[in-house]
Design an enzyme around this catalytic site. Sequence first.
Site: not given
Length: 289
Positions: A2-3, A106, A125, A168
């Site tokens: 997921p983003e 899971h 995970r 930066k």
Amino acid sequence: MPELPEVEVVKRSLNNKVQNLIIKKVKINDGRLRYPIDKKEIIKVIGLKLKKITRRSKYLLFFFNQNIVMLVHLGMTGKFFFLNKKNIKYKTSFYYNINDKKDRKHDRVEFFLSKNQKLIYNDVRKFGFIKILNKKNLYNNFHLNDLGPEPIGKKFNFDYFKKKILRKQRVIKDVIMDQKIVSGIGNIYANEILFLSKIKPSRQAKSLKDFESKKIIKFTKNVLKNSIKLGGSSIKDFSSSNGKKGLFQQYFNVYGKKGEFCSNKNCNKKISRSIISGRATFFCLKCQK
DNA sequence: AGGCATGTTACAGG
DNA sequence: ACCTGTAACATGCC
């Protein structure tokens, strides 16, 4: 998995289903997530009514009555499954195959809800986590207090971005994935945004011309909003809580496409792959400057 | 068998 | 104290 777009899609699909339901019981099958689940904390939600779910960056916030908030991060492989009465009765369902051992293996935490329904947190995970917080000091923790603006919000604009990238010493891909600068963009969307902006991921951030920064802002918003509309993406088995597959990955231009021809019609180059900040980076040498 | 994977952060070194 | 880059976390897939 997921983003930002995927988390947003999960939020929307869950809100439809679990709003105003009461948590009857919580079962922890394996609490060894990124932060081990504190049993004393998580049982605080028992008996409470779930008011609504919101999203901040890639975090989900479950608001209950009594000022209790459950903060969830899905890590790389976290998912929610929702089972209604029908699903349980019929064993297998569109949403979730209750007989599939691979799925069940899971299931880390199960929330038993009123009306015989169930919400399951599944995470292969175990990089995700669940924490219980108090609404009054919700942002008083290191997960949320440092986050940059939402990329699809008004605060993420040219002036802000220019100020942030000034001086930066970092490459642009690293910058747009920095959650402190703008929060919610991960590796997949960073690659896609830079392709559409025609900027090489390895460019120094401070070397960007104003028109290039503006393109990044524009395509960030475009790509993320479009992906939300299409139900998210992410590779492999991402699906929202109703089991629908996200369609956005069909529209990837570069992510995971090493060796394939660039999607620009007038370009005959193949997509390259390199590593930036430890993550796979895909780009077209000809189209991205 | 070895490399790779959507994320975050602790740590080491400058 | 900041800034940057790397490794680690746990598991499965190719």
